[in-house]
Design an enzyme around this catalytic site. Sequence first.
Site, PDB file in Angstrom:
ATOM      1  N   TYR A  53      57.286  64.289  24.991  1.00 53.35           N
ATOM      2  CA  TYR A  53      58.213  65.403  25.215  1.00 53.35           C
ATOM      3  C   TYR A  53      58.081  66.488  24.153  1.00 53.35           C
ATOM      4  CZ  TYR A  53      60.174  63.273  29.277  1.00 53.35           C
ATOM      5  OH  TYR A  53      60.304  62.756  30.548  1.00 53.35           O
ATOM      6  N   ARG A  56      55.419  68.518  25.712  1.00 56.44           N
ATOM      7  CA  ARG A  56      55.948  69.300  26.835  1.00 56.44           C
ATOM      8  C   ARG A  56      56.810  70.458  26.329  1.00 56.44           C
ATOM      9  NH1 ARG A  56      58.822  66.473  31.639  1.00 56.44           N
ATOM     10  NH2 ARG A  56      58.297  68.499  32.556  1.00 56.44           N
ATOM     11  N   VAL A  90      62.690  71.314  33.937  1.00 62.47           N
ATOM     12  CA  VAL A  90      63.342  71.193  32.636  1.00 62.47           C
ATOM     13  C   VAL A  90      62.927  72.309  31.679  1.00 62.47           C
ATOM     14  CG1 VAL A  90      63.729  68.707  32.823  1.00 62.47           C
ATOM     15  CG2 VAL A  90      61.568  69.530  31.880  1.00 62.47           C
ATOM     16  N   HIS A 106      68.118  68.172  36.211  1.00 69.58           N
ATOM     17  CA  HIS A 106      67.327  67.172  35.480  1.00 69.58           C
ATOM     18  C   HIS A 106      67.319  67.419  33.974  1.00 69.58           C
ATOM     19  CE1 HIS A 106      64.870  66.075  39.330  1.00 69.58           C
ATOM     20  NE2 HIS A 106      66.074  65.544  39.316  1.00 69.58           N
ATOM     21  N   CYS A 114      72.146  62.067  22.352  1.00 66.31           N
ATOM     22  CA  CYS A 114      72.267  60.809  21.624  1.00 66.31           C
ATOM     23  C   CYS A 114      72.458  59.686  22.629  1.00 66.31           C
ATOM     24  CB  CYS A 114      73.446  60.846  20.654  1.00 66.31           C
ATOM     25  SG  CYS A 114      73.664  59.285  19.745  1.00 66.31           S
ATOM     26  N   THR A 173      58.948  72.554  45.953  1.00 66.10           N
ATOM     27  CA  THR A 173      59.315  71.148  45.792  1.00 66.10           C
ATOM     28  C   THR A 173      58.477  70.273  46.710  1.00 66.10           C
ATOM     29  OG1 THR A 173      61.059  71.162  47.475  1.00 66.10           O
ATOM     30  CG2 THR A 173      61.675  71.837  45.250  1.00 66.10           C
ATOM     31  N   SER A 174      58.275  69.027  46.292  1.00 68.76           N
ATOM     32  CA  SER A 174      57.458  68.104  47.077  1.00 68.76           C
ATOM     33  C   SER A 174      58.251  67.431  48.182  1.00 68.76           C
ATOM     34  CB  SER A 174      56.873  67.024  46.160  1.00 68.76           C
ATOM     35  OG  SER A 174      57.911  66.207  45.635  1.00 68.76           O
TER      36      SER A 174
END
Length: 231
Positions: A53, A56, A90, A106, A114, A173-174
């Site tokens: 991440y 990303r 995101v 998402h 946290c 979108t898929s």
Amino acid sequence: MRKIVILTGAGISAESGLGTFRDEGGLWARHRIEDVATPEGFARDPALVQGFYNARRMQAAKAAPNAAHHALARLEAEFAGAVVIVTQNVDGLHEAAGSRAVIHMHGTLAGALCADCGHRWDAPPEMSPAHACPACAMPAARPDVVWFGEMPYFMEEIWTHLEEADLFVSIGTSGNVYPAAAFAQHAMRAGADTLELNLEPSVNARDFAQARHGKASEIVPQWVQEILARA
């Protein structure tokens, strides 16, 4: 027409250089989804997940919104009714283009969560398993993104928007991931018209009354221009 609800997926950001987990050769191709996008993967190897991440987050920070993002921001600014964007992405490209009414179902790469106390804060460019929560001081920081097996955010609000929509539009979108794959049917049952804008038909293409296929950077601005011309 008073309200347009738009769902966006990875296809709208692909032309900004942000790959999907179905792309070959990208970040996702180097890892199994089970290892980097599930709570179980994080529990097994938090350093791997944080590193993934971090990469990303760095990639998203360098990306710029494309013509499709800018067109949706224009629609929100100039349409006489309400425009709500629900995104599975995101990244922050909708906001970078100027959109304000954006629901991140998402989560976002820009957020930290946290895992111990649930506190949220702005994520630094790089996070590690030793990163302490600023609220409880526990080393339990994780990306504030929804992983496979977790419930997406803001679902009650999203269902309400779908029920109020005059038009529901799905972009890039898929159609593979639920609950988002059920949005078109839900909106249609509530009386909305439905439109799919996608590179190719999604797996739930039959749920849409209309469809246009092509690059998002081309077909989204065209559609927005038509909507505003009729308004």
